[in-house]
Motif scaffolding. Sequence first.
Motif, PDB file in Angstrom:
ATOM      1  N   MET A 196      73.051  56.813  64.284  1.00 52.70           N
ATOM      2  CA  MET A 196      72.529  56.058  63.147  1.00 52.70           C
ATOM      3  C   MET A 196      71.785  54.836  63.693  1.00 52.70           C
ATOM      4  O   MET A 196      72.391  53.942  64.282  1.00 52.70           O
ATOM      5  CB  MET A 196      73.669  55.627  62.226  1.00 52.70           C
ATOM      6  CG  MET A 196      74.703  56.725  61.960  1.00 52.70           C
ATOM      7  SD  MET A 196      74.004  58.144  61.116  1.00 52.70           S
ATOM      8  CE  MET A 196      73.959  57.508  59.469  1.00 52.70           C
ATOM      9  N   ALA A 197      70.492  54.828  63.508  1.00 54.21           N
ATOM     10  CA  ALA A 197      69.677  53.765  64.102  1.00 54.21           C
ATOM     11  C   ALA A 197      69.699  52.506  63.252  1.00 54.21           C
ATOM     12  O   ALA A 197      69.630  52.572  62.023  1.00 54.21           O
ATOM     13  CB  ALA A 197      68.241  54.250  64.278  1.00 54.21           C
ATOM     14  N   HIS A 198      69.791  51.378  63.938  1.00 56.24           N
ATOM     15  CA  HIS A 198      69.709  50.042  63.343  1.00 56.24           C
ATOM     16  C   HIS A 198      71.053  49.624  62.726  1.00 56.24           C
ATOM     17  O   HIS A 198      71.926  50.475  62.516  1.00 56.24           O
ATOM     18  CB  HIS A 198      68.588  49.951  62.309  1.00 56.24           C
ATOM     19  CG  HIS A 198      67.301  50.594  62.735  1.00 56.24           C
ATOM     20  ND1 HIS A 198      66.731  50.362  63.967  1.00 56.24           N
ATOM     21  CD2 HIS A 198      66.488  51.503  62.114  1.00 56.24           C
ATOM     22  CE1 HIS A 198      65.611  51.081  64.076  1.00 56.24           C
ATOM     23  NE2 HIS A 198      65.451  51.786  62.968  1.00 56.24           N
ATOM     24  N   PRO A 199      71.214  48.340  62.410  1.00 58.61           N
ATOM     25  CA  PRO A 199      72.452  47.905  61.754  1.00 58.61           C
ATOM     26  C   PRO A 199      72.604  48.397  60.308  1.00 58.61           C
ATOM     27  O   PRO A 199      73.592  48.085  59.652  1.00 58.61           O
ATOM     28  CB  PRO A 199      72.360  46.373  61.814  1.00 58.61           C
ATOM     29  CG  PRO A 199      71.472  46.100  62.973  1.00 58.61           C
ATOM     30  CD  PRO A 199      70.448  47.201  62.931  1.00 58.61           C
ATOM     31  N   SER A 225      67.103  41.675  66.265  1.00 55.14           N
ATOM     32  CA  SER A 225      67.671  40.861  67.327  1.00 55.14           C
ATOM     33  C   SER A 225      69.159  40.716  67.048  1.00 55.14           C
ATOM     34  O   SER A 225      69.558  40.513  65.886  1.00 55.14           O
ATOM     35  CB  SER A 225      67.019  39.481  67.364  1.00 55.14           C
ATOM     36  OG  SER A 225      67.730  38.631  68.245  1.00 55.14           O
ATOM     37  N   PRO A 226      70.016  40.828  68.070  1.00 55.91           N
ATOM     38  CA  PRO A 226      71.456  40.683  67.840  1.00 55.91           C
ATOM     39  C   PRO A 226      71.853  39.391  67.127  1.00 55.91           C
ATOM     40  O   PRO A 226      72.889  39.355  66.456  1.00 55.91           O
ATOM     41  CB  PRO A 226      72.032  40.742  69.255  1.00 55.91           C
ATOM     42  CG  PRO A 226      71.082  41.634  69.988  1.00 55.91           C
ATOM     43  CD  PRO A 226      69.712  41.252  69.456  1.00 55.91           C
ATOM     44  N   VAL A 233      79.328  43.942  62.433  1.00 62.87           N
ATOM     45  CA  VAL A 233      78.838  44.750  63.555  1.00 62.87           C
ATOM     46  C   VAL A 233      79.468  44.253  64.859  1.00 62.87           C
ATOM     47  O   VAL A 233      79.972  45.056  65.671  1.00 62.87           O
ATOM     48  CB  VAL A 233      77.302  44.706  63.637  1.00 62.87           C
ATOM     49  CG1 VAL A 233      76.805  45.348  64.933  1.00 62.87           C
ATOM     50  CG2 VAL A 233      76.682  45.414  62.437  1.00 62.87           C
ATOM     51  N   ILE A 234      79.454  42.953  65.065  1.00 62.28           N
ATOM     52  CA  ILE A 234      80.049  42.379  66.277  1.00 62.28           C
ATOM     53  C   ILE A 234      81.552  42.641  66.290  1.00 62.28           C
ATOM     54  O   ILE A 234      82.124  43.010  67.325  1.00 62.28           O
ATOM     55  CB  ILE A 234      79.783  40.864  66.350  1.00 62.28           C
ATOM     56  CG1 ILE A 234      78.278  40.549  66.183  1.00 62.28           C
ATOM     57  CG2 ILE A 234      80.321  40.294  67.663  1.00 62.28           C
ATOM     58  CD1 ILE A 234      77.413  41.076  67.276  1.00 62.28           C
ATOM     59  N   ALA A 258      64.286  40.815  75.515  1.00 64.87           N
ATOM     60  CA  ALA A 258      64.620  39.891  74.419  1.00 64.87           C
ATOM     61  C   ALA A 258      65.925  40.296  73.747  1.00 64.87           C
ATOM     62  O   ALA A 258      66.763  39.442  73.412  1.00 64.87           O
ATOM     63  CB  ALA A 258      63.486  39.853  73.404  1.00 64.87           C
ATOM     64  N   TRP A 259      66.110  41.602  73.553  1.00 69.76           N
ATOM     65  CA  TRP A 259      67.336  42.085  72.902  1.00 69.76           C
ATOM     66  C   TRP A 259      68.545  41.779  73.781  1.00 69.76           C
ATOM     67  O   TRP A 259      69.561  41.273  73.304  1.00 69.76           O
ATOM     68  CB  TRP A 259      67.235  43.588  72.652  1.00 69.76           C
ATOM     69  CG  TRP A 259      68.272  44.136  71.722  1.00 69.76           C
ATOM     70  CD1 TRP A 259      68.124  44.426  70.407  1.00 69.76           C
ATOM     71  CD2 TRP A 259      69.644  44.456  72.060  1.00 69.76           C
ATOM     72  NE1 TRP A 259      69.312  44.920  69.887  1.00 69.76           N
ATOM     73  CE2 TRP A 259      70.260  44.936  70.879  1.00 69.76           C
ATOM     74  CE3 TRP A 259      70.396  44.386  73.223  1.00 69.76           C
ATOM     75  CZ2 TRP A 259      71.592  45.349  70.834  1.00 69.76           C
ATOM     76  CZ3 TRP A 259      71.741  44.778  73.187  1.00 69.76           C
ATOM     77  CH2 TRP A 259      72.318  45.250  72.004  1.00 69.76           C
ATOM     78  N   ILE A 260      68.456  42.087  75.063  1.00 66.14           N
ATOM     79  CA  ILE A 260      69.591  41.885  75.966  1.00 66.14           C
ATOM     80  C   ILE A 260      69.940  40.402  76.075  1.00 66.14           C
ATOM     81  O   ILE A 260      71.121  40.022  76.079  1.00 66.14           O
ATOM     82  CB  ILE A 260      69.293  42.499  77.342  1.00 66.14           C
ATOM     83  CG1 ILE A 260      69.205  44.029  77.239  1.00 66.14           C
ATOM     84  CG2 ILE A 260      70.350  42.093  78.360  1.00 66.14           C
ATOM     85  CD1 ILE A 260      68.694  44.720  78.492  1.00 66.14           C
TER      86      ILE A 260
END
Length: 288
Positions: A196-199, A225-226, A233-234, A258-260
């Motif tokens: 399932m892609a994305h939050p 972005s996280p 989610v976290i 940027a994501w990492i």
Amino acid sequence: MDLDKFIAIDVHVHAEVSCCDPEDPVMSEFMDATSKYFKADRKRPTIPETIELYREQNVAFVMFTVDIESAFGAKRIRNEEIAEFARDNSDIMIPFASIDPHKGKYGAREARMLIEEYGVKGFKFHPPMQDFHPSDRMAYPLYEVIAEYKLPAVFHTGHSGMGTGMPGGGGVKLKYGQPMLVDDAAADFPDMKFIMAHPSWPWTDESLSMALHKDNVFIDLSGWSPKYFPPQVIRYANGQLRHKMLFGSDFPLITPQAWIKAAKEVGFKEEVLPLILKENAARVLGLK
């Protein structure tokens, strides 16, 4: 693929520029809008440029296009083009294919050919852009082939950046991005891995429930972005779903670096982040 060479595996990278065909004018309208929405460069990188960038970052990646030929009449980037680049860069690149489910049994034939002759390792679906209910029986001949080879498939879920800001949302129907619409198919095809892609906002909890409930359902954290993730989610990534979350960027709209960088600052546990960045994807993709 030598996994020890890489700091991460990005399971969500788009091919948006063909080296063989000109940009389709229908796709041009959508890319204009998404560039504005994501504040991204309108000039999209080619596949070779993407490979070079990921080599520089020491990140392996999954690449795919999105086949929206039926719903929007936009010519897709050929699956074979992506697979051929992946064949020549198999140390870092993993090819997924996209086939419009409206193509029925002919699409299923294409899927089998791409797996057997081109080494495709998975598939990408975007129900809002492909205008289909993800558990519609129309798609089952295609799912049957994917399940036969026990391959994963990425399903767009939640809000769609594609179409945002366009008149009528560009004709994109957000309802098909509701994660629970995938649940029937995930139950019917236990040998197929559903990513399932994305939050999945505004239905985030549905994806979390499905990943908790079904051993063949996973979540990729691309497209956001996280630092903007819903807090649950976290929480679940640090707990019950630590083996179900995968790193995805949504490149070129979000870069892997940027994501990492953001992910290191949002509260993922020290022992969980390596699972998200690489270990979980390696297992789902059959790399270990």
